[in-house]
Design a protein around this motif. Sequence first.
Motif, PDB file in Angstrom:
ATOM      1  N   UNK A  30       0.824  -1.217  -0.097  1.00  0.00           N
ATOM      2  CA  UNK A  30       0.047  -0.130  -0.044  1.00  0.00           C
ATOM      3  C   UNK A  30       0.886   1.219   0.085  1.00  0.00           C
ATOM      4  N   UNK A  31       0.511   2.288  -0.658  1.00  0.00           N
ATOM      5  CA  UNK A  31       1.051   3.462  -0.600  1.00  0.00           C
ATOM      6  C   UNK A  31       0.140   4.375   0.049  1.00  0.00           C
ATOM      7  N   UNK A  32       0.472   4.943   1.169  1.00  0.00           N
ATOM      8  CA  UNK A  32      -0.215   5.950   2.119  1.00  0.00           C
ATOM      9  C   UNK A  32       0.287   7.087   1.755  1.00  0.00           C
ATOM     10  N   UNK A  33      -0.937   7.838   1.661  1.00  0.00           N
ATOM     11  CA  UNK A  33      -0.580   9.460   1.901  1.00  0.00           C
ATOM     12  C   UNK A  33      -1.264   9.942   2.772  1.00  0.00           C
ATOM     13  N   UNK A  34      -0.616  10.788   3.895  1.00  0.00           N
ATOM     14  CA  UNK A  34      -1.425  11.567   4.909  1.00  0.00           C
ATOM     15  C   UNK A  34      -1.157  13.230   4.738  1.00  0.00           C
ATOM     16  N   UNK A  35      -2.165  13.654   4.913  1.00  0.00           N
ATOM     17  CA  UNK A  35      -1.937  15.180   4.870  1.00  0.00           C
ATOM     18  C   UNK A  35      -2.427  15.836   6.281  1.00  0.00           C
ATOM     19  N   UNK A  36      -2.002  16.418   7.093  1.00  0.00           N
ATOM     20  CA  UNK A  36      -2.210  16.981   8.475  1.00  0.00           C
ATOM     21  C   UNK A  36      -3.082  18.243   8.236  1.00  0.00           C
ATOM     22  N   UNK A  37      -4.031  18.491   9.005  1.00  0.00           N
ATOM     23  CA  UNK A  37      -4.695  19.835   9.237  1.00  0.00           C
ATOM     24  C   UNK A  37      -3.767  20.937  10.094  1.00  0.00           C
ATOM     25  N   UNK A  38      -2.564  20.338  10.445  1.00  0.00           N
ATOM     26  CA  UNK A  38      -1.636  21.168  11.035  1.00  0.00           C
ATOM     27  C   UNK A  38      -1.481  21.079  12.747  1.00  0.00           C
ATOM     28  N   UNK A  39      -2.811  20.080  13.016  1.00  0.00           N
ATOM     29  CA  UNK A  39      -2.817  20.210  14.628  1.00  0.00           C
ATOM     30  C   UNK A  39      -1.799  19.224  15.029  1.00  0.00           C
ATOM     31  N   UNK A  40      -1.390  18.051  14.404  1.00  0.00           N
ATOM     32  CA  UNK A  40      -0.399  17.034  14.691  1.00  0.00           C
ATOM     33  C   UNK A  40       0.532  16.888  13.423  1.00  0.00           C
ATOM     34  N   UNK A  41       1.464  16.428  14.014  1.00  0.00           N
ATOM     35  CA  UNK A  41       2.508  16.413  12.573  1.00  0.00           C
ATOM     36  C   UNK A  41       2.144  15.009  12.102  1.00  0.00           C
ATOM     37  N   UNK A  42       2.234  14.998  10.766  1.00  0.00           N
ATOM     38  CA  UNK A  42       1.570  13.758   9.960  1.00  0.00           C
ATOM     39  C   UNK A  42       2.261  12.466  10.428  1.00  0.00           C
ATOM     40  N   UNK A  43       3.535  12.377  10.650  1.00  0.00           N
ATOM     41  CA  UNK A  43       4.099  10.999  11.299  1.00  0.00           C
ATOM     42  C   UNK A  43       3.668  10.838  12.678  1.00  0.00           C
ATOM     43  N   UNK A  44       3.272  11.816  13.557  1.00  0.00           N
ATOM     44  CA  UNK A  44       2.844  11.471  14.908  1.00  0.00           C
ATOM     45  C   UNK A  44       1.268  10.936  14.850  1.00  0.00           C
ATOM     46  N   UNK A  45       0.640  11.591  13.717  1.00  0.00           N
ATOM     47  CA  UNK A  45      -0.841  11.172  13.669  1.00  0.00           C
ATOM     48  C   UNK A  45      -0.804   9.617  13.402  1.00  0.00           C
ATOM     49  N   UNK A  46       0.025   9.064  12.600  1.00  0.00           N
ATOM     50  CA  UNK A  46       0.109   7.858  12.215  1.00  0.00           C
ATOM     51  C   UNK A  46       0.501   6.785  13.465  1.00  0.00           C
ATOM     52  N   UNK A  47       1.778   7.138  14.343  1.00  0.00           N
ATOM     53  CA  UNK A  47       2.009   6.608  15.312  1.00  0.00           C
ATOM     54  C   UNK A  47       1.084   6.619  16.328  1.00  0.00           C
ATOM     55  N   UNK A  48       0.207   7.715  16.637  1.00  0.00           N
ATOM     56  CA  UNK A  48      -0.784   7.853  17.649  1.00  0.00           C
ATOM     57  C   UNK A  48      -1.850   6.684  17.340  1.00  0.00           C
TER      58      UNK A  48
END
Lengths: 326, 117
Positions: A272-290
């Motif tokens: 799978x190829x994931x693309x994550x865009x954040x609203x700015x509330x959290x860092x994109x990498x942190x969103x995934x770890x959380x």
Amino acid sequence: MDNVSYQRFPTVRIREIKDDFLKFELRNTDASMANALRRVVLAEVPTIAIDLVEIEMNSSVLNDEFIAHRLGLIPLTSERAMDMKFSRDCDACDGDGKCEFCSIEFTLNVKCTSDQTLDVTSHDLVPSDQQYPVYPVGFMERAEYGGYEEDPPEQRGILIVKLRRGQELKLRAIARKGIGKDHAKWSPAATITFQYEPEIHINEALMETLTLEEKKEWVDSCPTKMFDIDANTEQVVVVDAEAYAYDDEIIKKADAMGKPGLVNIISREDSFIFTIESTGALKAADMFLNAIEILKMKLDAVRLSMETEENDDQFGELGAHMRGGL
Amino acid sequence: MASMMELGSEEDPCASTFSLVDEDHTLANSLRYILNRDPRVEFCGYSIPHPSENRVNIRIQTTGDPAKDVLKDALQDLMVMCQHIRKTFTNAVDQHKVAKRQGEVSMKSGITEPSTE
């Protein structure tokens, strides 16, 4: 319990990483796992957003609830969110959601005194708590710029309302921790998508039967630019396999040209190829770890509830009925 | 979070339906997947009986082992998988950052290095 396990060991490769953008490959797993992670990021990773607004003075053109709604949608820096409590299960306060463990207070006090229209933006929201500051996104970066008018548009903050001379807006806002399932304002993800990795096999022998003109025509029939023609060898080459939108256009085109089987496209259903865009509330990498942490917590919760019988009480009569009086 | 209820018969522990409250496709679908990989599982499927009720039912029928134990193992396996993704993800992020920094350094000093990308 035996020791055989049926888990797989996925691998990860980062393609691109920025504070608000992340692209990576997740291999050797299944769509259910990828989708669970996507769903958790979207709906269950907590962030902080304004949830309660007490309006003291509002003589703007927008009504109170309209402004309250707009305030709720402003992304706030939410690194603290994972450690904060939901105000509904906060012990320090009895659920009124006004203590430091489960809420952050903001004030906004703006009055227009000039003849020019005054923009009230997210930069006008001032956090009262200085110990663990939570800011509207972009609040800290604003210091690098001086006056508002000359700033680049992305530094001017998020517009809440415009005021004309004499109009005033004064309010107190309480921000709380929440999840996207309850209200989309708490979702940390602007977008999160995953796609299968396409594998493209060109039938070279069949391709050679095409003239250069035909090759060009076929290459141009693809709505997304996947193929190109090598200027030297006049061969069709894949330039961007991932641009394929699974639209079958080039396959239909090959059929229409009387060359079925010219290209064979299979999707690798374990990559799978994931693309994550954040609203700015959290860092994109942190969103995934959380998200991974939360998925683990969910699994743990189910496992624990299996060991305690008292959960049956929660089902009350229905539970007793379904257990058939065992 | 979730609370669970097992629906089955005491005579035959191999077949049970587990009813989870406050869960949805996120958990149920990945559980179903991992359970279907387990050779002890004869049948496994899940359903959400009503869209406005926060409940999901997971049906497990095994070839002989108690359904409850099989479900427990599946939960454990998924936990390990999550842990693993977390680990590989952080590693990949670190590696990516190191590779990027090295790239920048070699560009500044004019050393031509094969791209790490």
